[in-house]
Every structure is written in C-alpha cells, then in structure tokens.
Design an enzyme around this catalytic site. Sequence first.
Site, mmCIF file in Angstrom:
data_model
loop_
_atom_site.group_PDB
_atom_site.id
_atom_site.type_symbol
_atom_site.label_atom_id
_atom_site.label_comp_id
_atom_site.label_asym_id
_atom_site.label_seq_id
_atom_site.Cartn_x
_atom_site.Cartn_y
_atom_site.Cartn_z
ATOM 1 N N GLY A 106 0.813 -1.212 0.000
ATOM 2 C CA GLY A 106 0.000 0.000 0.000
ATOM 3 C C GLY A 106 0.847 1.263 0.000
ATOM 4 N N THR A 107 1.948 1.239 0.728
ATOM 5 C CA THR A 107 2.815 2.422 0.812
ATOM 6 C C THR A 107 3.300 2.821 -0.578
ATOM 7 O OG1 THR A 107 3.518 1.808 3.033
ATOM 8 C CG2 THR A 107 4.994 3.266 1.807
ATOM 9 N N ASN A 111 -7.613 3.648 9.037
ATOM 10 C CA ASN A 111 -6.969 2.494 9.665
ATOM 11 C C ASN A 111 -6.938 2.534 11.192
ATOM 12 O OD1 ASN A 111 -5.153 4.666 8.713
ATOM 13 N ND2 ASN A 111 -3.615 3.599 9.905
ATOM 14 N N GLN A 139 -7.471 -0.527 3.803
ATOM 15 C CA GLN A 139 -8.235 -1.141 4.896
ATOM 16 C C GLN A 139 -9.576 -1.704 4.421
ATOM 17 O OE1 GLN A 139 -7.464 -1.792 8.089
ATOM 18 N NE2 GLN A 139 -5.439 -0.876 7.990
ATOM 19 N N SER A 170 -3.308 -3.392 -0.478
ATOM 20 C CA SER A 170 -2.210 -4.132 0.129
ATOM 21 C C SER A 170 -2.693 -5.527 0.534
ATOM 22 C CB SER A 170 -1.721 -3.368 1.360
ATOM 23 O OG SER A 170 -0.764 -4.129 2.038
ATOM 24 N N HIS A 227 -1.570 -7.910 2.531
ATOM 25 C CA HIS A 227 -1.533 -8.465 3.897
ATOM 26 C C HIS A 227 -2.696 -7.975 4.765
ATOM 27 C CE1 HIS A 227 0.318 -5.152 6.434
ATOM 28 N NE2 HIS A 227 0.654 -4.706 5.239
ATOM 29 N N THR A 254 12.126 -8.065 -11.529
ATOM 30 C CA THR A 254 11.513 -9.395 -11.646
ATOM 31 C C THR A 254 10.375 -9.518 -10.641
ATOM 32 O OG1 THR A 254 13.624 -10.264 -12.341
ATOM 33 C CG2 THR A 254 12.006 -11.868 -11.572
ATOM 34 N N CYS A 286 0.779 0.675 13.962
ATOM 35 C CA CYS A 286 1.161 -0.179 12.841
ATOM 36 C C CYS A 286 2.436 0.297 12.161
ATOM 37 C CB CYS A 286 0.019 -0.292 11.832
ATOM 38 S SG CYS A 286 -0.345 1.206 10.991
HETATM 39 N N1 PLP Z 1 -2.727 2.708 3.947
HETATM 40 C C1 PLP Z 1 -3.403 2.305 5.039
HETATM 41 C C2 PLP Z 1 -4.751 2.879 5.301
HETATM 42 C C3 PLP Z 1 -2.852 1.359 5.914
HETATM 43 O O1 PLP Z 1 -3.530 0.959 6.991
HETATM 44 C C4 PLP Z 1 -1.556 0.853 5.614
HETATM 45 C C5 PLP Z 1 -0.896 -0.111 6.540
HETATM 46 O O2 PLP Z 1 -1.072 -0.074 7.733
HETATM 47 C C6 PLP Z 1 -0.902 1.292 4.457
HETATM 48 C C7 PLP Z 1 -1.520 2.223 3.641
HETATM 49 C C8 PLP Z 1 0.440 0.766 4.083
HETATM 50 O O3 PLP Z 1 0.351 -0.503 3.506
HETATM 51 P P1 PLP Z 1 1.629 -1.464 3.407
HETATM 52 O O4 PLP Z 1 1.852 -1.995 4.778
HETATM 53 O O5 PLP Z 1 1.236 -2.524 2.451
HETATM 54 O O6 PLP Z 1 2.739 -0.631 2.890
#
Ligand code: PLP
Length: 375
Positions: free
Chosen positions: A74-75, A146, A174, A194, A196, A232, A321
Amino acid sequence: MEAVKRIYADHAATTKLCEAAFKAMLPFLRDEFGNPSSLHSWAKEPRSAINVAREKIAQCINAEPEEILFTSGGTEANNWAIKSTGGTLYVSSYEHHSVLNSANSEAVRGRELVIIKPKMGGYIMPRNLSVLKSGTGLVSIMSANNEIGTTNPVRLLSETAHDKGYLFHTDAVQMLGHLKVDVKDWGVDYLSASAHKFNGPKGIGFLYCRKGAPLQSFLDGGSQESGLRAGTENVAAIVGMAAALEFNCSQIARQSFRLERLAASLCDGISRIKKDAHFPGRDIMPQLPGFVSVSFPGCSAESLLHLLDLKGVAVSAGAACNSRKVKTSHVLKAIHLPRKLAESTIRISLGYENTDDDVSAIIDALKFALKHNAT
Ligand code: PLP
C-alpha cells in the site's frame, strides 16, 4: 501453569495468510521458479500465473487487467499515485503516513498542498471538499480509516473532485476484501491496495490506475508492469494476493455481517465493564466490520495494550502499525479527540478467525487490564 490462549485482534495491522493463498503460492515458492520474462519454457507457468492473477484482481474490483499494477504494498501504491500527478494536491489530515508523507515531500518540491479536515465523527463528506478551487491536480481521500475504521462516501467524493477538475485517488488498503469495492461505480482514477490486509502475503499490493490517467515510471529498468515498474516479479506473492482477494471477496456478505455482530457484542461488553468508555467514529458513518476503536477515560492505552498482551490478547494503540512505540495518534487529533482521551484509546480489530468465545475472552482480559492499569 495453564497456557494462555492467544487471541489475535489486530487485523487492521495485518492478517493471517488464508489457506487459499497459501496453497496457490506453494508451487511458485520452489518448483515453478522460472523468471516470467525468460524466453524458454520455464517462464510459461509463472508468466501465465501473473496474467491470471491480474485478471482475477481486476474482476474483484471491476477494473480491466491492464489497469492493475503490482507494487510492494500500500505504501508504494500511495506514493506512486501521488507522485505521478501534478498540480495542487488535496489530502485529508487523517490519511495513513504513506499518503501524508508523500504529499509532504511533493510540497517540499514546490507543489501546492492543501490539507482537508475530517468531520469530528471521523469521515469526510463532499461539503468538506468545498475548499477545492477550480484547477488541476489530485484529491486523495482514504476509503476507510486504519485507526478508527470509519468509511467515506468515495463515489460522492470522487464526483466532487472531478467536477472541480481534479483527479481522485483513494487509499483502499483497509477496505478492500472487507467491503465491496467497485472502481467503475466509484469513478476513481487511482486506488491503492495491500495484500496483507486481506489475508494475503506481506510485501505485495497493487495500484489501480484508470486507463488514460497519468502514471509516471516508478522504477526504471526492464519492461515489467508495462515498463513503469521494473524488476523481476514476486510471482508467489502476486498469485497469493489474487487468491486471497478472490476468497475474501466471496466471503464479504457473510463475514461482514458476522464481524459486525461480534463488534456490537464487544462494544456492549465493554460498556458494561466501563460505563464511561467512548467509541470514536462509531456513531454516524458505517465502520469497517469488526472494528472497535475505544477510549477508556483515565487509563493509559500503552499500559492497557501490554496488560492485554499478558492475557494473550493482541490489540493496538495509536498509530502502532508503523512504529514499535505508541505515539499520540494524528488520526485521533484530526478528529479533535481530546489528548487525554486519545492517549487512552486502543484499537481492537476482529478478523475471520475470531469467534464469540474470543469476544468473551477479550472482555475478560479487558476487565483484568482495567483493574491493573496505570495511567
Ligand atoms: N494505507 C493504510 C490505510 C494502511 O492501513 C496501511 C498499513 O497499515 C498502508 C496504507 C500501508 O500498507 P503497506 O503496509 O502494504 O505498505
């Protein structure tokens, strides 16, 4: 001594890999190790698996396969969308730090940045976007928060942004896999996800980019991801992400109902043992299923977290987190929760494995934690 049963109630931080994802990944962790870009036959299976995964993911969110670009999570997807656009940038003050810090680094490079404040209830309405001047640029508002689990009316927000001439991005990290997401219905230009967070593997995610929306190369090198993100591919993770999303999407109706029921019973139990408990974000807009953000006036969230951990219950406090340390949450500050109350707020996020028995055990553990809590 009796072993403590461990209860995981921190699904907003991360989730357990589901069986469907685990099984789908196995062949690509060892035997099907070929590079998808090779010209020989070892590439065939991995390449085809990536294509199928892209199609499955696109189907789950009503997109076209070529609109899905794999990322490390997600980042990266948030960074990619924000840094691919020019013009003025509007982001809300309670976004994840991957949005806020991407926006801040754009501002340092000279881009105009405007921060939008959420309502006290923890959501954003089209009228919050009345600050938008007619112009060009990007509006980025998360689908669901989140820390407090509140959801936003994404379709109305993207319509408002478009009416003023802006592109629209939503961080759906989320929400995806827990509530229905339809990029065409929402009319968004970009969406971040994301794996996970929806029972897929870590270190993999994707960016949805509407056909025709601007997208800059994120990593230069080979021709992977339409030449925009070289390197890759992590075949096993991509395949696992698609399997997890497909499975979770098939369970949304059943699980969202079940988790909402568990969350309601948890809130009832909490209100019985602590009469002045306060539930930020729980009154007006729908919340993510299974999500309970709760403040315990006069208590320390950090101390509660550790006491619950002693009893085998995993929850989080503040923006836990992204840090090993509990900091006062920028989200709770953004929704004007008084600092003292913010410092007493924990996040309990239930997931697919949690049961009624877990809810009773969490309430028992909370009784213990509240009794021994040090402010
Ligand atoms: N955006 C939100 C709302 C999140 O809760 C998170 C992770 O906690 C992220 C982005 C980041 O995702 P990732 O851990 O896959 O980089």
